[in-house]
Motif scaffolding. Structure first.
Motif, PDB file in Angstrom:
ATOM      1  N   UNK A  30       0.843  -1.185   0.000  1.00  0.00           N
ATOM      2  CA  UNK A  30       0.000   0.000   0.000  1.00  0.00           C
ATOM      3  C   UNK A  30       0.882   1.240   0.000  1.00  0.00           C
ATOM      4  N   UNK A  31       0.704   2.082  -1.007  1.00  0.00           N
ATOM      5  CA  UNK A  31       1.474   3.319  -1.118  1.00  0.00           C
ATOM      6  C   UNK A  31       0.522   4.488  -0.873  1.00  0.00           C
ATOM      7  N   UNK A  32       0.602   5.122   0.299  1.00  0.00           N
ATOM      8  CA  UNK A  32      -0.326   6.222   0.601  1.00  0.00           C
ATOM      9  C   UNK A  32      -0.089   7.430  -0.293  1.00  0.00           C
ATOM     10  N   UNK A  33      -1.178   8.037  -0.720  1.00  0.00           N
ATOM     11  CA  UNK A  33      -1.124   9.241  -1.554  1.00  0.00           C
ATOM     12  C   UNK A  33      -1.868  10.345  -0.811  1.00  0.00           C
ATOM     13  N   UNK A  34      -1.188  11.427  -0.528  1.00  0.00           N
ATOM     14  CA  UNK A  34      -1.798  12.530   0.222  1.00  0.00           C
ATOM     15  C   UNK A  34      -2.518  13.493  -0.722  1.00  0.00           C
ATOM     16  N   UNK A  35      -3.846  13.484  -0.640  1.00  0.00           N
ATOM     17  CA  UNK A  35      -4.601  14.451  -1.430  1.00  0.00           C
ATOM     18  C   UNK A  35      -4.551  15.833  -0.778  1.00  0.00           C
ATOM     19  N   UNK A  36      -4.308  15.864   0.531  1.00  0.00           N
ATOM     20  CA  UNK A  36      -4.238  17.143   1.250  1.00  0.00           C
ATOM     21  C   UNK A  36      -3.081  17.990   0.754  1.00  0.00           C
ATOM     22  N   UNK A  37      -1.976  17.323   0.381  1.00  0.00           N
ATOM     23  CA  UNK A  37      -0.804  18.047  -0.119  1.00  0.00           C
ATOM     24  C   UNK A  37      -0.734  18.035  -1.644  1.00  0.00           C
ATOM     25  N   UNK A  38      -1.834  17.612  -2.271  1.00  0.00           N
ATOM     26  CA  UNK A  38      -1.934  17.579  -3.741  1.00  0.00           C
ATOM     27  C   UNK A  38      -0.946  16.596  -4.371  1.00  0.00           C
ATOM     28  N   UNK A  39      -0.561  15.582  -3.625  1.00  0.00           N
ATOM     29  CA  UNK A  39       0.362  14.592  -4.170  1.00  0.00           C
ATOM     30  C   UNK A  39      -0.242  13.885  -5.381  1.00  0.00           C
ATOM     31  N   UNK A  40      -1.589  13.785  -5.390  1.00  0.00           N
ATOM     32  CA  UNK A  40      -2.261  13.115  -6.510  1.00  0.00           C
ATOM     33  C   UNK A  40      -2.204  13.933  -7.799  1.00  0.00           C
ATOM     34  N   UNK A  41      -1.749  15.177  -7.697  1.00  0.00           N
ATOM     35  CA  UNK A  41      -1.607  16.020  -8.887  1.00  0.00           C
ATOM     36  C   UNK A  41      -0.144  16.178  -9.301  1.00  0.00           C
ATOM     37  N   UNK A  42       0.739  15.454  -8.627  1.00  0.00           N
ATOM     38  CA  UNK A  42       2.167  15.548  -8.938  1.00  0.00           C
ATOM     39  C   UNK A  42       2.470  14.812 -10.244  1.00  0.00           C
ATOM     40  N   UNK A  43       3.547  15.202 -10.938  1.00  0.00           N
ATOM     41  CA  UNK A  43       3.910  14.520 -12.191  1.00  0.00           C
ATOM     42  C   UNK A  43       4.091  13.019 -12.019  1.00  0.00           C
ATOM     43  N   UNK A  44       4.681  12.611 -10.898  1.00  0.00           N
ATOM     44  CA  UNK A  44       4.899  11.177 -10.682  1.00  0.00           C
ATOM     45  C   UNK A  44       3.584  10.412 -10.601  1.00  0.00           C
ATOM     46  N   UNK A  45       2.620  10.983  -9.885  1.00  0.00           N
ATOM     47  CA  UNK A  45       1.348  10.273  -9.766  1.00  0.00           C
ATOM     48  C   UNK A  45       0.530  10.373 -11.050  1.00  0.00           C
ATOM     49  N   UNK A  46       0.599  11.493 -11.734  1.00  0.00           N
ATOM     50  CA  UNK A  46      -0.130  11.643 -12.996  1.00  0.00           C
ATOM     51  C   UNK A  46       0.342  10.639 -14.042  1.00  0.00           C
ATOM     52  N   UNK A  47       1.550  10.144 -13.886  1.00  0.00           N
ATOM     53  CA  UNK A  47       2.048   9.111 -14.787  1.00  0.00           C
ATOM     54  C   UNK A  47       1.315   7.786 -14.551  1.00  0.00           C
ATOM     55  N   UNK A  48       0.742   7.651 -13.357  1.00  0.00           N
ATOM     56  CA  UNK A  48      -0.024   6.453 -13.022  1.00  0.00           C
ATOM     57  C   UNK A  48      -1.508   6.638 -13.309  1.00  0.00           C
ATOM     58  N   UNK A  49      -2.002   7.821 -12.989  1.00  0.00           N
ATOM     59  CA  UNK A  49      -3.427   8.131 -13.174  1.00  0.00           C
ATOM     60  C   UNK A  49      -3.519   9.514 -13.828  1.00  0.00           C
ATOM     61  N   UNK A  50      -3.759   9.572 -15.135  1.00  0.00           N
ATOM     62  CA  UNK A  50      -3.721  10.843 -15.867  1.00  0.00           C
ATOM     63  C   UNK A  50      -4.754  11.880 -15.416  1.00  0.00           C
ATOM     64  N   UNK A  51      -5.790  11.441 -14.679  1.00  0.00           N
ATOM     65  CA  UNK A  51      -6.793  12.376 -14.186  1.00  0.00           C
ATOM     66  C   UNK A  51      -6.481  12.849 -12.767  1.00  0.00           C
ATOM     67  N   UNK A  52      -5.396  12.345 -12.204  1.00  0.00           N
ATOM     68  CA  UNK A  52      -4.979  12.811 -10.894  1.00  0.00           C
ATOM     69  C   UNK A  52      -5.943  12.477  -9.782  1.00  0.00           C
ATOM     70  N   UNK A  53      -6.448  11.248  -9.772  1.00  0.00           N
ATOM     71  CA  UNK A  53      -7.362  10.803  -8.723  1.00  0.00           C
ATOM     72  C   UNK A  53      -6.885   9.449  -8.195  1.00  0.00           C
ATOM     73  N   UNK A  54      -7.302   9.117  -6.992  1.00  0.00           N
ATOM     74  CA  UNK A  54      -6.974   7.787  -6.457  1.00  0.00           C
ATOM     75  C   UNK A  54      -8.167   6.858  -6.701  1.00  0.00           C
TER      76      UNK A  54
END
Length: 213
Positions: A30-54
């Motif tokens: 399990x890799x936690x993603x912090x939406x509070x710090x906008x981690x889901x909108x980071x380039x690294x995460x957008x490479x996994x989910x292009x819409x920036x959502x978990x």
């Protein structure tokens, strides 16, 4: 390569895919993603989910997003692990597909509005939009009337066995049980019994307990 699951504890979509992994008794990181710090909108995460959502999900060289696609893949890739979540009988599977569409196209859009207004907004100190609540309650009433009729015929929405159909209902139903909308479930005996059944499954209890850690 190990399975990795990227998500946020408390997210309905992340919960939906997580409980699929637990039901299938599959080991994962399990890799936690912090939406509070906008981690889901980071380039690294957008490479996994292009819409920036978990959530996002990786199994070796395969990367997926969208919770229902993840749960379906898990079942098809690991059919002999844990709980069987899709019928192997073509006609029974077709029925599951129908009720899966009902969940995704009718229950989800209506229930998520109520989750937001009645479960999320109060915790964030936001004003509840009573007009949206009233409209959504009316729509949910119609849906649950259909569910009550269906559940008089079979133990679960997709048939006599717990399946992805019921699993996909878990997150939103869980949150609604803590709101005034719970009465809509309680007023319908078969719906109430079904909700109690799926919400008490060990896999779901394990997933929701993650919120308390």
């Amino acid at each position: 390569m190990a399975i990795k699951f990227y998500g946020t504890i408390g997210s309905t979509s992340a919960f939906r895919a997580l409980v699929g992994l637990v039901e299938k008794d599959i080991e994962f990181e399990f890799v936690p993603v912090s939406t509070a710090t906008k981690e889901h909108k980071s380039p690294n995460f957008l490479a996994l989910h292009p819409f920036g959502q978990v959530p996002a999900f990786q199994d070796g060289d395969l990367t997926l997003f969208e919770s229902r696609a993840i749960t379906k893949y898990i079942e098809e890739a690991y059919p002999n692990k844990g709980t069987s979540l899709i019928s192997k009988d073509v006609k029974k599977r077709a029925i599951q597909t129908v009720w899966g569409e009902v969940e995704a196209l009718r229950y989800e859009p209506t229930s998520i509005k109520l989750v937001w207004e009645l479960a999320v907004k109060p915790k964030r100190g936001l004003i509840i939009d009573e007009a949206i609540v009233k409209e959504s309650e009316s729509k949910l009433t119609e849906i649950l009337d259909v569910y009550e009729a269906r559940l008089k015929e079979s133990k679960y929405l997709g048939g006599e066995s717990f399946s992805l159909v019921d699993l996909h209902h878990l997150p939103n139903t869980h949150y609604l049980m803590g709101t005034k909308v719970k009465r809509l479930f309680d007023e319908r005996p078969h719906v109430s019994a079904w909700a109690s059944d799926i919400l008490s499954r060990p896999a779901w209890v394990k997933v929701t307990s993650m919120s308390n850690k």
